[in-house]
Scaffold this motif. Structure first.
Motif, PDB file in Angstrom:
ATOM      1  N   LEU A  67       4.371  14.151  -9.612  1.00 14.28           N
ATOM      2  CA  LEU A  67       4.962  13.105 -10.448  1.00 14.28           C
ATOM      3  C   LEU A  67       3.856  12.270 -11.081  1.00 14.28           C
ATOM      4  CD1 LEU A  67       7.697  11.857 -11.246  1.00 14.28           C
ATOM      5  CD2 LEU A  67       7.534  10.389  -9.251  1.00 14.28           C
ATOM      6  N   GLY A  68       2.784  12.062 -10.330  1.00 14.13           N
ATOM      7  CA  GLY A  68       1.678  11.246 -10.821  1.00 14.13           C
ATOM      8  C   GLY A  68       0.737  11.990 -11.752  1.00 14.13           C
ATOM      9  N   GLY A  69       1.007  13.266 -11.977  1.00 17.38           N
ATOM     10  CA  GLY A  69       0.190  13.987 -12.952  1.00 17.38           C
ATOM     11  C   GLY A  69      -0.929  14.811 -12.348  1.00 17.38           C
ATOM     12  N   THR A  70      -0.994  14.936 -11.050  1.00 13.27           N
ATOM     13  CA  THR A  70      -1.917  15.797 -10.278  1.00 13.27           C
ATOM     14  C   THR A  70      -3.411  15.458 -10.384  1.00 13.27           C
ATOM     15  OG1 THR A  70      -2.301  17.537 -11.912  1.00 13.27           O
ATOM     16  CG2 THR A  70      -0.370  17.791 -10.513  1.00 13.27           C
ATOM     17  N   ASP A  71      -3.815  14.603 -11.316  1.00 10.88           N
ATOM     18  CA  ASP A  71      -5.260  14.416 -11.403  1.00 10.88           C
ATOM     19  C   ASP A  71      -5.672  12.948 -11.427  1.00 10.88           C
ATOM     20  OD1 ASP A  71      -4.243  13.851 -13.830  1.00 10.88           O
ATOM     21  OD2 ASP A  71      -5.517  15.217 -14.969  1.00 10.88           O
ATOM     22  N   SER A  72      -4.755  12.070 -11.059  1.00  8.34           N
ATOM     23  CA  SER A  72      -5.140  10.671 -11.129  1.00  8.34           C
ATOM     24  C   SER A  72      -4.766   9.941  -9.846  1.00  8.34           C
ATOM     25  CB  SER A  72      -4.494  10.026 -12.352  1.00  8.34           C
ATOM     26  OG  SER A  72      -3.659   8.968 -11.998  1.00  8.34           O
ATOM     27  N   ILE A  73      -5.706   9.130  -9.356  1.00  9.39           N
ATOM     28  CA  ILE A  73      -5.478   8.384  -8.123  1.00  9.39           C
ATOM     29  C   ILE A  73      -4.357   7.372  -8.312  1.00  9.39           C
ATOM     30  CG2 ILE A  73      -6.523   6.665  -6.592  1.00  9.39           C
ATOM     31  CD1 ILE A  73      -9.112   8.169  -6.762  1.00  9.39           C
ATOM     32  N   VAL A  74      -4.437   6.637  -9.411  1.00 11.15           N
ATOM     33  CA  VAL A  74      -3.406   5.639  -9.679  1.00 11.15           C
ATOM     34  C   VAL A  74      -2.046   6.312  -9.849  1.00 11.15           C
ATOM     35  CG1 VAL A  74      -2.681   3.804 -11.231  1.00 11.15           C
ATOM     36  CG2 VAL A  74      -5.104   4.119 -10.726  1.00 11.15           C
ATOM     37  N   GLY A  75      -2.057   7.461 -10.561  1.00 10.76           N
ATOM     38  CA  GLY A  75      -0.827   8.217 -10.756  1.00 10.76           C
ATOM     39  C   GLY A  75      -0.203   8.603  -9.427  1.00 10.76           C
ATOM     40  N   ALA A  76      -1.029   9.085  -8.498  1.00 12.15           N
ATOM     41  CA  ALA A  76      -0.508   9.511  -7.195  1.00 12.15           C
ATOM     42  C   ALA A  76       0.090   8.327  -6.445  1.00 12.15           C
ATOM     43  CB  ALA A  76      -1.628  10.143  -6.369  1.00 12.15           C
ATOM     44  N   VAL A  77      -0.545   7.171  -6.557  1.00 11.20           N
ATOM     45  CA  VAL A  77      -0.026   5.989  -5.859  1.00 11.20           C
ATOM     46  C   VAL A  77       1.328   5.594  -6.422  1.00 11.20           C
ATOM     47  CG1 VAL A  77      -0.392   3.535  -5.426  1.00 11.20           C
ATOM     48  CG2 VAL A  77      -2.301   5.137  -5.223  1.00 11.20           C
ATOM     49  N   ILE A  78       1.410   5.524  -7.750  1.00 12.34           N
ATOM     50  CA  ILE A  78       2.686   5.153  -8.370  1.00 12.34           C
ATOM     51  C   ILE A  78       3.741   6.212  -8.050  1.00 12.34           C
ATOM     52  CG2 ILE A  78       3.863   4.696 -10.546  1.00 12.34           C
ATOM     53  CD1 ILE A  78       1.210   3.641 -11.624  1.00 12.34           C
ATOM     54  N   GLY A  79       3.334   7.498  -8.137  1.00 12.64           N
ATOM     55  CA  GLY A  79       4.251   8.584  -7.804  1.00 12.64           C
ATOM     56  C   GLY A  79       4.780   8.437  -6.391  1.00 12.64           C
ATOM     57  N   GLY A  80       3.897   8.127  -5.441  1.00 13.64           N
ATOM     58  CA  GLY A  80       4.301   7.952  -4.052  1.00 13.64           C
ATOM     59  C   GLY A  80       5.316   6.827  -3.908  1.00 13.64           C
ATOM     60  N   LEU A  81       5.022   5.692  -4.525  1.00 14.53           N
ATOM     61  CA  LEU A  81       5.931   4.549  -4.421  1.00 14.53           C
ATOM     62  C   LEU A  81       7.292   4.891  -5.022  1.00 14.53           C
ATOM     63  CD1 LEU A  81       3.476   1.621  -5.282  1.00 14.53           C
ATOM     64  CD2 LEU A  81       4.287   2.363  -3.034  1.00 14.53           C
ATOM     65  N   LEU A  82       7.265   5.597  -6.176  1.00 16.98           N
ATOM     66  CA  LEU A  82       8.535   5.959  -6.815  1.00 16.98           C
ATOM     67  C   LEU A  82       9.360   6.879  -5.919  1.00 16.98           C
ATOM     68  CD1 LEU A  82       7.608   6.528 -10.571  1.00 16.98           C
ATOM     69  CD2 LEU A  82       9.107   4.774  -9.612  1.00 16.98           C
ATOM     70  N   ILE A  83       8.699   7.895  -5.349  1.00 20.07           N
ATOM     71  CA  ILE A  83       9.435   8.832  -4.479  1.00 20.07           C
ATOM     72  C   ILE A  83       9.998   8.063  -3.279  1.00 20.07           C
ATOM     73  CG2 ILE A  83       9.196  10.788  -2.910  1.00 20.07           C
ATOM     74  CD1 ILE A  83       9.085  11.908  -5.567  1.00 20.07           C
ATOM     75  N   GLY A  84       9.168   7.205  -2.679  1.00 18.46           N
ATOM     76  CA  GLY A  84       9.637   6.424  -1.531  1.00 18.46           C
ATOM     77  C   GLY A  84      10.861   5.600  -1.885  1.00 18.46           C
ATOM     78  N   LEU A  85      10.812   4.933  -3.028  1.00 19.09           N
ATOM     79  CA  LEU A  85      11.934   4.095  -3.463  1.00 19.09           C
ATOM     80  C   LEU A  85      13.183   4.925  -3.731  1.00 19.09           C
ATOM     81  CD1 LEU A  85      10.310   1.507  -5.907  1.00 19.09           C
ATOM     82  CD2 LEU A  85      11.434   1.043  -3.717  1.00 19.09           C
ATOM     83  N   MET A  86      13.012   5.973  -4.551  1.00 15.93           N
ATOM     84  CA  MET A  86      14.164   6.791  -4.941  1.00 15.93           C
ATOM     85  C   MET A  86      14.868   7.355  -3.721  1.00 15.93           C
ATOM     86  SD  MET A  86      13.306   9.045  -8.267  1.00 15.93           S
ATOM     87  CE  MET A  86      11.545   9.187  -8.266  1.00 15.93           C
ATOM     88  N   GLU A  87      14.046   7.880  -2.803  1.00 18.93           N
ATOM     89  CA  GLU A  87      14.600   8.542  -1.642  1.00 18.93           C
ATOM     90  C   GLU A  87      15.393   7.558  -0.772  1.00 18.93           C
ATOM     91  OE1 GLU A  87      12.160  11.468   0.664  1.00 18.93           O
ATOM     92  OE2 GLU A  87      11.742   9.565   1.643  1.00 18.93           O
ATOM     93  N   ASN A  88      14.840   6.356  -0.557  1.00 25.09           N
ATOM     94  CA  ASN A  88      15.529   5.405   0.301  1.00 25.09           C
ATOM     95  C   ASN A  88      16.758   4.817  -0.371  1.00 25.09           C
ATOM     96  OD1 ASN A  88      14.117   4.831   3.017  1.00 25.09           O
ATOM     97  ND2 ASN A  88      12.477   5.227   1.552  1.00 25.09           N
ATOM     98  N   LEU A  89      16.670   4.614  -1.684  1.00 17.45           N
ATOM     99  CA  LEU A  89      17.841   4.132  -2.407  1.00 17.45           C
ATOM    100  C   LEU A  89      18.936   5.194  -2.372  1.00 17.45           C
ATOM    101  CD1 LEU A  89      16.133   2.354  -5.426  1.00 17.45           C
ATOM    102  CD2 LEU A  89      17.329   1.286  -3.508  1.00 17.45           C
ATOM    103  N   ALA A  90      18.534   6.466  -2.604  1.00 16.47           N
ATOM    104  CA  ALA A  90      19.518   7.548  -2.576  1.00 16.47           C
ATOM    105  C   ALA A  90      20.134   7.653  -1.183  1.00 16.47           C
ATOM    106  CB  ALA A  90      18.864   8.866  -2.969  1.00 16.47           C
ATOM    107  N   GLY A  91      19.294   7.460  -0.149  1.00 14.74           N
ATOM    108  CA  GLY A  91      19.790   7.551   1.224  1.00 14.74           C
ATOM    109  C   GLY A  91      20.883   6.525   1.496  1.00 14.74           C
ATOM    110  N   VAL A  92      20.727   5.324   0.931  1.00 12.01           N
ATOM    111  CA  VAL A  92      21.701   4.264   1.186  1.00 12.01           C
ATOM    112  C   VAL A  92      22.890   4.362   0.248  1.00 12.01           C
ATOM    113  CG1 VAL A  92      22.075   1.769   1.115  1.00 12.01           C
ATOM    114  CG2 VAL A  92      19.998   2.709   2.140  1.00 12.01           C
TER     115      VAL A  92
END
Lengths: 295, 321, 260
Positions: free
Chosen positions: A234-259
């Protein structure tokens, strides 16, 4: 507790989980930039760090925090050993072979953990505390606050390392072009090992951070690794900042979907995001890989 | 060299056909049946990965889908042979549906999608309890019957699988050595050049997904009806890697490689039974060693050796095993 | 049948803000050898990619045999009778020379995909004929003895010629050659020249990108000159080489000599 309070709690939890995914995803980014391959063993380095910590703590002779630090260091060493034994010989082989080798290493880690510690989840000492901080009507677990904070500090340190230190700059040079870096007199083999050391250490940190909340189990590398992988893509595979934002987005989406949707299919969220991103936007949200080469 | 291939094939099938006569060990025969079941799916994987160059990490999911479709159909009174064929066709269709949206994806990105897709398939199988009985799996799946004769004993099962594998090797050989095989290999080598030569890369990529998935689905159907039970845990992503391991160890992009690989990777762990659950580790270790030391696998390495020995002969290339 | 086999009408190709091709018009007469020359980066290969369908023009259209190629895939364009080679050689490296050529016969086969498995007699016969035809093509390109060699093991000059043989196997009416002489040893240039003339004699129209000017001058009926995405001149070799604008574009460089 009101609706908005529930929302705040879910968001806090999502961010903490996302921070953990981000740490693991950073390892994917580093290896991908260095070798151009997805390191499927990355999640299992997280699991290894977790069990190493558990094992060191259980000996009872080492103070808890020393044990955690030692676990991270041992994981780094493990990363180096694996690079030397299994990955390095394949550096010049087709990347398909390298990719398969990382999967094989992951399987070995997982099965060894299963043999040594069994398949059932094991309790990890809760060094993060039990407290709850009240924010309005919402109760935020101290655990999640700690996880998010530590991960944030690690990410900042890592960015500083790559931007400001000589070794970090050399590593960036190697990831740009290994041959050119070699000609410039950079020890590329050493660099590769350092890359693996840091990426497994990142995984191990994620492992010891999340273990007090989720227990330690041999399959944790797989489930966390795949979510982190989705973050990485999701973060574009080659960027540190991208991976961080991607991680936060996945964490959020998954927990929101769970609830708000269904806990049953919570696991599917990261896969669906992963496939959707790959099919419709292969460069990720922030990637600049440009057009894919045809053939 | 063609003659060598023929000789090899002849010995291979002769030895295989005589095994039950020589081998009185029923358990070993059962393992061989299992190996042959896996070899069907491994051959399918080889068509996609070894001949078209698309590394699939999701064949266990397709294998599992085939197993469940065939099992469920036959449990709902559909005759077993019909159910098996339907499973093959259903999984082939799913493979086509997977192949179309992923046409733009290259290399590892494609592999990841196959992996995610397979995981989703298994998650659906686990969670759709009313249909699949969830984690409990399905039991009492009817065996394959020919008239009043049911394939429940190891010897007839073995011969059935051997016949099926022979047929599928033959079909695969025909595909590989035809204009279609040439087109697939061209795509593996360079999609741009293949397109420039008038080969519709999209069409053949999707076709490769379809054929490969058909094999995988048929393998799954055999699994159901010969072993009699299915569980979603038999088809998780580690098994996809297991299948890849069979292809790599036997020889990627070779005719008999997946069959030899499946047999070896199924029998080998039995000699290390002192360790419980050692199968996956052994599989992984053997695969890593082969990747590093002999990337051509068993068949590829033997071919290379034969080629070196006959270097003087101008036709010493590609004996097409 | 029109006299022009290919019409490029007002083609513009922009990458971001950069125009690699700017309003290019080109008419290629049937049965001629038409060369496109110009300094590196003048947009020659981009033009080839647009003509062969590998890249879609930002504006303008390409008409081949009176049919607009808009939205057509490269493989369909090849099936219509256009073939190309690549500047940096794009062979099927893991295949033999003969197999490389046989791949290119794909659109000419009557056999359907299912005939891979179900093979009546005519399929076998077609395959045999096909093999013979491909062997002939290898011989035409001077590669008769190399049929069973892997493409990647051939020397560079032979790889270039194998690409031509492969392109010819698609039975093109228009053949696009992208720098066939690049990397070819000096001793083989004459052979290449002869080959292009043989191809022309077969009635195939040739569109040629080439830097070796003496070759362009010797073989071409028409020469078009590109510079920074514009067509700045067109005419017979003699006309073009005496065109002041062309000489200007090359900044006074003695390009006729320099490139030879």
């Amino acid at each position: 507790m009101g609706r908005s309070d529930l929302f705040v709690q879910v968001v806090a939890q999502g961010l903490a989980m996302g921070a953990v995914y981000a740490l693991i995803a950073l390892g994917y980014v580093m290896i991908f930039k260095a070798v151009g391959v997805f390191n499927f063993a990355q999640g299992d380095f997280m699991m290894a760090g977790c069990f190493l910590g558990l094992w060191l703590v259980s000996t009872g002779t080492i103070p808890l925090f020393a044990a955690l630090v030692l676990a991270v260091l041992l994981s780094a060493a493990l990363g180096v050993i694996v690079e030397i034994v299994a990955f390095h010989p394949l550096l010049e082989s087709p990347s398909r072979s390298y990719l398969m080798c990382t999967i094989a290493v992951g399987i070995i880690f997982r099965e060894v953990a299963k043999m040594r510690f069994g398949a059932d989840p094991l309790r990890f000492p809760n060094y993060l505390g039990h407290g709850v901080i009240k924010v309005g009507g919402a109760g935020l677990s101290v655990q999640y606050i700690w996880i998010t904070t530590v991960a944030a500090v690690v990410v900042v340190l890592l960015l500083w390392f790559f931007k400001r230190t000589k070794v970090g700059k050399a590593m960036r040079a190697v990831s740009e072009d290994r041959e050119v870096a070699r000609l410039m007199g950079i020890d590329t083999d050493f660099n590769m090992r350092l890359t693996y050391a840091i990426s497994s250490a990142l995984g191990a940190m994620a492992g010891v951070l999340i273990a007090p909340v989720f227990f330690a189990f041999s399959e944790m590398g797989r489930s966390f690794g795949l979510r982190a992988f989705s973050s990485f893509v999701l973060g574009g595979t080659d960027s540190i900042v991208g991976a961080v934002i991607g991680g936060l987005l996945i964490g959020l989406m998954e927990n929101l979907a769970g609830v708000y949707i269904s806990t049953q299919y919570k696991d599917v969220v990261s896969f669906v995001v992963l496939i959707a991103v790959l099919v419709w936007r292969p460069t990720g949200l922030f990637g600049e890989r440009g057009e894919q080469r045809a053939g | 060299m063609r003659a060598n291939t023929k000789t090899f094939s002849l010995y291979f099938w002769l030895v295989a056909a005589l095994l039950p006569v020589v081998l009185r060990n029923i358990y070993l025969l059962h393992l061989l049946v299992v190996a042959l079941i896996y070899s069907v799916t491994a051959m399918g994987l080889n068509i996609l990965t070894g001949y078209t160059g698309k590394l699939s990490l999701g064949h266990a999911g397709l294998f599992g889908l085939g197993a469940y479709v065939s099992a469920l159909l036959s449990l709902h009174e559909v005759p077993v042979p019909v159910a098996m064929l339907a499973a093959g066709i259903a999984v082939a269709s799913v493979g086509v549906l997977l192949g179309i949206p992923t046409l733009k994806l290259q290399g590892h990105y494609l592999s990841i999608v196959t992996l995610g897709f397979s995981e989703i398939l298994i998650l659906i199988i686990i969670n759709w309890k009313s249909l699949t009985n969830g984690p409990g799996g399905l039991r009492g799946i009817p065996p394959i019957s020919i008239g009043s004769f049911s394939l429940v004993d190891e010897v007839p099962q073995y011969y059935f699988m051997l016949g099926l594998v022979a047929l599928l090797v033959w079909v695969k050989a025909r595909i590989v050595h035809s204009h279609v095989g040439l087109a697939l290999r061209a795509i593996m080598d360079s999609e741009t050049a293949a397109e420039a030569m008038g080969i519709s890369v999209a069409y053949y990529r999707v076709m490769a997904f379809g054929i490969s998935s058909f094999y995988a689905g048929l393998g799954g159907a055999c699994f159901s009806h010969l072993l009699g039970y299915v569980s979603p845990y038999s088809f998780q992503s580690a098994e996809s890697f297991g299948l890849l391991g069979m292809v790599v160890v036997g020889g990627i992009g070779t005719l008999y490689g997946p069959v030899l690989g499946a047999v070896l990777m199924t029998l080998l762990p039995e000699y290390f039974r002192a360790f419980a659950d050692f199968r996956l580790i052994l599989n992984a270790v053997v695969t890593i060693i082969l990747l590093i030391k002999a990337p051509g696998g068993i068949v590829g390495t033997v071919q290379a050796l034969a080629r070196r020995r006959q270097l003087s002969a101008p036709t010493a290339r590609g004996c097409g095993l | 049948m029109t006299q022009n086999v290919l019409e490029v009408i007002g083609v513009t190709k922009a990458f971001g803000g950069l125009k690699a091709l700017d309003d290019i018009n080109l008419s290629v007469k049937r049965g001629t050898v038409h060369s496109i020359v110009g300094p590196n980066g003048s947009g020659k290969t981009t033009l080839f990619n647009v003509i062969t369908g590998f890249s879609q023009p930002t504006a303008g259209k390409v008409i081949f045999k009176a049919i607009d190629l808009k939205g057509k895939k490269p493989s369909s364009i090849t099936a219509m009778g256009m073939a190309r080679t690549f500047q940096n050689v794009l062979l099927f490296r893991q295949m033999t020379a003969l197999e490389n050529v046989m791949v290119a016969r794909h659109t000419k086969l009557r056999a359907k995909p299912y005939n891979a498995v179900i093979r009546p007699k005519w399929v076998m016969e077609e395959e045999e004929l096909n093999r013979a035809r491909c062997t002939e093509l290898l011989e035409l390109c001077g590669l008769g003895a190399r049929a069973k060699e892997l493409a990647r093991n051939l020397p560079y000059g032979e790889q270039k010629r194998l690409e031509i043989a492969r392109a010819l196997a698609t039975e093109p009416e228009l053949l696009l050659l992208d720098e066939p002489a690049a990397g070819t040893p000096a001793g083989e240039i004459d052979g290449l020249l002869e080959l292009i003339q043989k191809i022309k004699a077969l009635g195939i129209t040739v569109l040629l990108i080439e830097h070796k000017m003496d070759m362009v001058m010797a073989v071409s009926d028409t020469v078009s000159v590109l510079s920074f995405g514009h067509k700045i001149a067109e005419g017979t070799p003699a006309e073009v080489s005496s065109n002041p604008e062309v000489i200007e574009a090359y900044l006074g460089r003695k390009w006729l000599d320099a490139e030879t």
